[in-house]
Write a protein that holds these residues in place. Structure first.
Motif, short mmCIF file in Angstrom:
data_model
loop_
_atom_site.label_atom_id
_atom_site.label_comp_id
_atom_site.label_asym_id
_atom_site.label_seq_id
_atom_site.Cartn_x
_atom_site.Cartn_y
_atom_site.Cartn_z
N MET A 180 0.85 -1.20 0.00
CA MET A 180 0.00 0.00 0.00
C MET A 180 0.88 1.24 0.00
SD MET A 180 -3.23 0.98 0.12
CE MET A 180 -4.20 2.44 0.49
N SER A 181 0.67 2.12 -0.94
CA SER A 181 1.50 3.32 -1.05
C SER A 181 1.19 4.28 0.09
CB SER A 181 1.24 4.00 -2.39
OG SER A 181 1.86 5.26 -2.42
N ASP A 182 2.27 4.90 0.65
CA ASP A 182 2.05 5.91 1.68
C ASP A 182 2.06 7.32 1.08
OD1 ASP A 182 4.68 6.04 1.03
OD2 ASP A 182 5.45 5.83 3.09
N ARG A 214 -3.00 11.07 -1.49
CA ARG A 214 -3.91 10.91 -2.63
C ARG A 214 -4.11 12.25 -3.34
NH1 ARG A 214 -6.68 6.08 -2.52
NH2 ARG A 214 -6.54 4.91 -0.55
N LEU A 215 -4.22 12.19 -4.64
CA LEU A 215 -4.48 13.40 -5.43
C LEU A 215 -5.46 13.09 -6.55
CD1 LEU A 215 -3.76 16.42 -6.04
CD2 LEU A 215 -2.08 15.54 -7.68
N SER A 216 -6.56 13.81 -6.55
CA SER A 216 -7.55 13.67 -7.63
C SER A 216 -7.28 14.76 -8.67
CB SER A 216 -8.96 13.82 -7.05
OG SER A 216 -9.90 13.98 -8.08
N ILE A 217 -6.98 14.33 -9.88
CA ILE A 217 -6.72 15.29 -10.96
C ILE A 217 -7.96 15.38 -11.84
CG2 ILE A 217 -5.39 15.74 -13.07
CD1 ILE A 217 -2.97 14.52 -11.74
N LYS A 218 -8.44 16.62 -12.02
CA LYS A 218 -9.54 16.87 -12.94
C LYS A 218 -8.94 17.49 -14.21
CE LYS A 218 -13.22 17.50 -9.51
NZ LYS A 218 -14.07 16.39 -9.94
N GLU A 229 -5.34 18.21 -2.41
CA GLU A 229 -6.03 16.94 -2.64
C GLU A 229 -6.69 16.89 -4.01
OE1 GLU A 229 -8.78 16.51 0.55
OE2 GLU A 229 -7.22 16.20 2.07
N ARG A 230 -6.94 18.07 -4.58
CA ARG A 230 -7.62 18.12 -5.88
C ARG A 230 -6.88 19.11 -6.78
NH1 ARG A 230 -13.08 20.31 -3.84
NH2 ARG A 230 -11.50 21.61 -2.79
N LEU A 231 -6.52 18.66 -7.98
CA LEU A 231 -5.75 19.49 -8.91
C LEU A 231 -6.46 19.53 -10.27
CD1 LEU A 231 -3.06 20.96 -9.74
CD2 LEU A 231 -2.21 18.69 -10.41
N GLY A 232 -6.61 20.71 -10.80
CA GLY A 232 -7.14 20.86 -12.16
C GLY A 232 -6.00 21.07 -13.14
N ILE A 233 -6.10 20.50 -14.31
CA ILE A 233 -5.08 20.69 -15.35
C ILE A 233 -5.76 20.99 -16.68
CG2 ILE A 233 -3.15 19.68 -16.65
CD1 ILE A 233 -2.51 17.91 -14.31
N ALA A 291 4.69 13.40 -13.61
CA ALA A 291 5.49 13.97 -12.52
C ALA A 291 4.71 13.96 -11.20
CB ALA A 291 5.90 15.40 -12.88
N PHE A 292 3.41 14.28 -11.26
CA PHE A 292 2.59 14.24 -10.05
C PHE A 292 2.41 12.81 -9.55
CE2 PHE A 292 1.64 18.64 -10.88
CZ PHE A 292 1.40 19.16 -9.61
N ALA A 293 2.39 11.86 -10.48
CA ALA A 293 2.23 10.45 -10.08
C ALA A 293 3.43 9.93 -9.29
CB ALA A 293 2.00 9.59 -11.32
N GLU A 294 4.55 10.63 -9.37
CA GLU A 294 5.72 10.25 -8.58
C GLU A 294 5.63 10.79 -7.15
OE1 GLU A 294 9.20 11.55 -10.63
OE2 GLU A 294 8.86 10.25 -12.36
N HIS A 295 4.76 11.77 -6.93
CA HIS A 295 4.65 12.41 -5.62
C HIS A 295 3.32 12.10 -4.92
CE1 HIS A 295 7.87 14.75 -7.48
NE2 HIS A 295 8.20 15.17 -6.28
N PHE A 296 2.34 11.60 -5.68
CA PHE A 296 1.00 11.37 -5.15
C PHE A 296 0.45 10.05 -5.69
CE2 PHE A 296 1.51 15.97 -5.25
CZ PHE A 296 0.92 16.41 -4.07
N GLN A 297 -0.55 9.51 -4.98
CA GLN A 297 -1.40 8.45 -5.56
C GLN A 297 -2.45 9.17 -6.41
OE1 GLN A 297 -2.90 5.10 -3.09
NE2 GLN A 297 -1.99 6.25 -1.38
#
Length: 320
Positions: free
Chosen positions: A1-3, A6-10, A266-270, A287-293
């Motif tokens: 389980m990754s520690d 979490r980041l939700s990208i919209k 917790e929530r990022l728009g791109i 790049a964000f996937a290396e720092h967040f789930q």
């Protein structure tokens, strides 16, 4: 389980390349394919360093003025932003073979300005001083026939020759809301002013701004992928801020990310400006996937099916 947090990208849709940008890049690539390097390009073909550097690596030579180009049989391409009438005139006088990559929606504004002038109207151009598109549009008419307004305040200080013989046109990449306010100010001061039959702000600019408005209120931060000199990208950042996202930033590449700015979100728009390729969006998500789930959700507010014809000289190459 990754520690990892979490980041939700919209992901805004539409985003990125528009039909005019896609056509302009194709023109340079197909010219290189058909005629071989070098292919000279006057001004950045579109405002994106990654795109320009990619084309330069294939043999495109970018110049700011035709005077920088030696006597040559090589093709010369005019950028998507459009050029003043003096530019093709100079190219013709030097017997240059040129291909015009001006976006057809910019050409529409040029034609509108010329038509108003022929009908005896003084033209007001809503736009940003110094932007290549504005320089090109103003260069369609003789000096003094077209006046630039950038703000509502400019409208208050504008004195026409005849307020009953006025028309307005606009740069295609402006903020929809800002432009509406300027048009309202013009109409209030000069009720007889004539506007375009169809809005000059292009469909892609409008659609990308609407997608940002849909996402920005629901995220902690917003990234606009694009270049600092890209008008439509800068407007997207401003739209995000006005729509409720106080942390909105313009980035060119993943290596430009200031990670301290995104700590704890917790929530990022791109989104991406109309001259930014999708590969740069993917690079930033990676790049964000290396720092967040990361989980990615696309928020679509419009479908785009528009495509523009290529110049006749290149259609056979495109068909092969």
């Amino acid at each position: 389980m990754s520690d990892l947090p979490r980041l939700s990208i919209k992901l805004c849709a539409p985003r990125g390349f528009c039909a005019g940008v896609d056509r302009a890049i194709q023109i340079v690539e197909l010219a290189l394919e058909r005629f071989g390097p070098p292919v000279y390009v006057r001004h950045e073909i579109v405002h994106n360093k990654f795109v320009v550097d990619s084309l330069r690596a294939k043999g495109a030579v970018f110049v700011e003025e035709l005077s920088e180009i030696p006597a040559t049989d090589a093709p010369v391409v005019f950028s998507a932003h459009g050029v003043a009438k003096s530019v093709p005139a100079e190219a013709s006088s030097r017997n240059m073979f040129y291909l015009d990559a001006t976006c057809p929606l910019v050409s529409k504004v040029h034609k509108e300005a010329q038509l108003h002038f022929k009908r005896g109207r003084e033209v007001v151009l809503i736009g940003h001083a110094g932007h290549p598109e504005v320089v090109g549009t103003m260069g369609q008419l003789p000096d003094g026939a077209i006046s630039l307004v950038e703000t509502v305040d400019d409208v208050a200080h504008f004195t026409p020759n005849d307020e009953n013989a006025l028309a307005w046109v606009s740069q295609t990449t402006l903020s929809v809301d800002d432009t509406r306010a300027i048009v309202e100010a013009l109409t209030a001061r000069f009720p007889a002013i004539v506007g375009p039959h169809k809005d000059d702000i292009c469909y892609a600019t409008t659609n990308r701004q609407e997608a940002v408005k849909a996402v920005a209120p629901d995220v902690d931060a917003m990234i606009v992928v694009g270049a600092p000199n890209s008008s439509n990208s800068q407007r997207l950042r401003e739209v995000a801020e006005r729509a409720g996202c106080s942390k909105a930033v313009l980035l060119q590449r993943a290596h430009d990310i200031d990670w301290s700015m995104f700590s704890g979100i917790e929530r990022l728009g791109i989104t991406a400006g109309a001259s930014a390729p999708e590969s740069l969006v993917e690079e930033i998500i990676a790049a964000f996937a290396e720092h967040f789930q990361v989980t990615v959700e696309t928020v679509r507010t419009a479908d785009e099916t528009i495509a523009f014809n290529l110049p006749r000289e290149l259609r056979s190459v495109a068909a092969e």
